[in-house]
Design a protein around this motif. Structure first.
Motif, PDB file in Angstrom:
ATOM      1  N   VAL A 152       0.848  -1.192   0.000  1.00 36.19           N
ATOM      2  CA  VAL A 152       0.000   0.000   0.000  1.00 36.19           C
ATOM      3  C   VAL A 152       0.883   1.241   0.000  1.00 36.19           C
ATOM      4  CG1 VAL A 152      -1.874  -1.176   1.211  1.00 36.19           C
ATOM      5  CG2 VAL A 152      -0.141   0.070   2.534  1.00 36.19           C
ATOM      6  N   VAL A 153       0.262   2.383  -0.237  1.00 41.43           N
ATOM      7  CA  VAL A 153       0.974   3.650  -0.140  1.00 41.43           C
ATOM      8  C   VAL A 153       0.261   4.563   0.850  1.00 41.43           C
ATOM      9  CG1 VAL A 153       2.010   3.565  -2.437  1.00 41.43           C
ATOM     10  CG2 VAL A 153      -0.233   4.639  -2.143  1.00 41.43           C
ATOM     11  N   GLU A 154       1.065   5.370   1.511  1.00 42.80           N
ATOM     12  CA  GLU A 154       0.560   6.441   2.363  1.00 42.80           C
ATOM     13  C   GLU A 154       0.976   7.740   1.674  1.00 42.80           C
ATOM     14  OE1 GLU A 154       0.550   7.173   7.016  1.00 42.80           O
ATOM     15  OE2 GLU A 154       2.559   7.416   6.176  1.00 42.80           O
ATOM     16  N   VAL A 155       0.016   8.442   1.132  1.00 45.44           N
ATOM     17  CA  VAL A 155       0.318   9.647   0.366  1.00 45.44           C
ATOM     18  C   VAL A 155       0.396  10.841   1.309  1.00 45.44           C
ATOM     19  CG1 VAL A 155      -0.395  11.169  -1.497  1.00 45.44           C
ATOM     20  CG2 VAL A 155      -0.771   8.703  -1.694  1.00 45.44           C
ATOM     21  N   ASP A 156       1.572  11.428   1.392  1.00 42.11           N
ATOM     22  CA  ASP A 156       1.725  12.677   2.129  1.00 42.11           C
ATOM     23  C   ASP A 156       1.269  13.784   1.189  1.00 42.11           C
ATOM     24  OD1 ASP A 156       2.866  15.156   3.133  1.00 42.11           O
ATOM     25  OD2 ASP A 156       3.943  13.893   4.571  1.00 42.11           O
ATOM     26  N   THR A 157       0.091  14.299   1.464  1.00 39.51           N
ATOM     27  CA  THR A 157      -0.541  15.203   0.510  1.00 39.51           C
ATOM     28  C   THR A 157       0.108  16.584   0.496  1.00 39.51           C
ATOM     29  OG1 THR A 157      -2.270  15.709   2.148  1.00 39.51           O
ATOM     30  CG2 THR A 157      -2.706  13.949   0.571  1.00 39.51           C
ATOM     31  N   ALA A 169      -6.116  14.596  -7.703  1.00 42.59           N
ATOM     32  CA  ALA A 169      -6.063  13.802  -8.933  1.00 42.59           C
ATOM     33  C   ALA A 169      -5.116  12.617  -8.769  1.00 42.59           C
ATOM     34  CB  ALA A 169      -5.624  14.684 -10.105  1.00 42.59           C
ATOM     35  N   LEU A 170      -3.994  12.838  -8.093  1.00 44.26           N
ATOM     36  CA  LEU A 170      -3.056  11.747  -7.823  1.00 44.26           C
ATOM     37  C   LEU A 170      -3.738  10.640  -7.023  1.00 44.26           C
ATOM     38  CD1 LEU A 170      -0.124  10.598  -7.699  1.00 44.26           C
ATOM     39  CD2 LEU A 170       0.146  11.915  -5.582  1.00 44.26           C
ATOM     40  N   LEU A 171      -4.473  11.022  -6.000  1.00 40.50           N
ATOM     41  CA  LEU A 171      -5.163  10.029  -5.179  1.00 40.50           C
ATOM     42  C   LEU A 171      -6.169   9.238  -5.993  1.00 40.50           C
ATOM     43  CD1 LEU A 171      -5.700  12.204  -2.002  1.00 40.50           C
ATOM     44  CD2 LEU A 171      -4.132  10.272  -2.222  1.00 40.50           C
ATOM     45  N   ALA A 210     -11.953  14.258  -0.045  1.00 41.93           N
ATOM     46  CA  ALA A 210     -13.013  13.736  -0.910  1.00 41.93           C
ATOM     47  C   ALA A 210     -12.474  12.723  -1.915  1.00 41.93           C
ATOM     48  CB  ALA A 210     -13.691  14.889  -1.648  1.00 41.93           C
ATOM     49  N   ALA A 211     -11.202  12.867  -2.289  1.00 41.28           N
ATOM     50  CA  ALA A 211     -10.617  11.990  -3.306  1.00 41.28           C
ATOM     51  C   ALA A 211     -10.250  10.621  -2.755  1.00 41.28           C
ATOM     52  CB  ALA A 211      -9.380  12.648  -3.906  1.00 41.28           C
TER      53      ALA A 211
END
Length: 244
Positions: A152-157, A169-171, A210-211
């Motif tokens: 999995v990935v944890e996206v640091d926004t 959009a990336l999410l 929301a994404a």
């Protein structure tokens, strides 16, 4: 709404000085989950401190590539951590497609070792994974495509936005690979200066949420000019709707 956690790196100085008291203050804000860093070093304090304050740690950061992975996963199991996230590989390892492939392969190997312990492996980005691109796609997305399905990935926004990405959009493109989000805000300085509570800076936090509506929200500050517990409380209030 997804669950809300807090990265303990945000309160690293307080935690190093008084782990139990720090966990108590986070619980008083309303957090029921935390994301530890330095899992092996902090395991003893976490094993007793988390249950004492009604906290769990579904995710944690720990270096995996080049580390004693069995020690990391053993600590994870002892602390009730289900997902161990490698938090950092240097920017120079994201400049060529071959290097990106090598990093993905190393984490795929770690995931196999983690699975033997019942632990999932993930990866957390900074800005450099988004600054570099290959044929119009960010190095981070090229990397994600090469991960085994169980990773999995944890996206640091914040860092994704600082790296030039449209974070919502990336999410959406990463989809179900996104297990967790780091939620922080600010002026997008890559030296971590000027970070502010969620909703007060340049990160489109509402659109981010929301994404990826099912992803774990992990509040984090790399640095904060004010009282860090006040900053965390403000972000928690934003995420729970109390500040709106």
């Amino acid at each position: 709404m997804s669950a809300i956690s807090v990265q303990l790196y945000s309160v690293r100085e307080a935690f190093a000085a008084d782990p139990n008291g720090t966990l108590a203050r986070l619980a008083a804000i309303g957090f029921t989950q935390v994301e530890p860093y330095g899992l092996v070093d902090n395991a003893a304090a976490l094993r007793t401190g988390l249950p004492d304050h009604g906290l769990t740690a579904p995710t944690a950061h720990a270096k995996l590539i080049g580390a004693d992975q069995d020690a990391v996963f053993t600590a994870a199991v002892a602390c009730g951590v289900g997902v161990v996230i490698d938090p950092f590989t240097p920017g120079e390892q994201w400049r060529t497609a071959a290097d990106v492939t090598a990093t993905a392969a190393a984490l795929n190997d770690a995931a196999k070792r983690g699975a033997a312990h019942g632990v999932t492996v993930g990866y957390h980005n900074h800005w450099w994974e988004l600054e570099t691109s290959f044929d119009g796609r960010s190095a981070f997305e090229v990397f994600a495509d090469q991960l085994d399905p169980q990773l999995v990935v944890e996206v640091d926004t914040y860092w994704a936005t600082a790296g030039g990405a449209d974070a919502p959009a990336l999410l959406r493109r990463l989809g179900k690979k996104v297990h967790a989000l780091h939620i922080k805000d600010g002026d997008l300085a890559t030296d971590a200066s000027g970070q502010v509570p969620a909703g007060q800076g340049r990160v489109p936090v509402a659109d981010v949420l929301a994404a990826a509506p099912e992803a774990l929200r992990v509040v984090e500050f790399d640095a904060y000019d004010g009282d860090i517990f006040d900053g965390l409380a403000a972000s928690y209030a934003y995420l729970t709707g109390a500040a709106r």
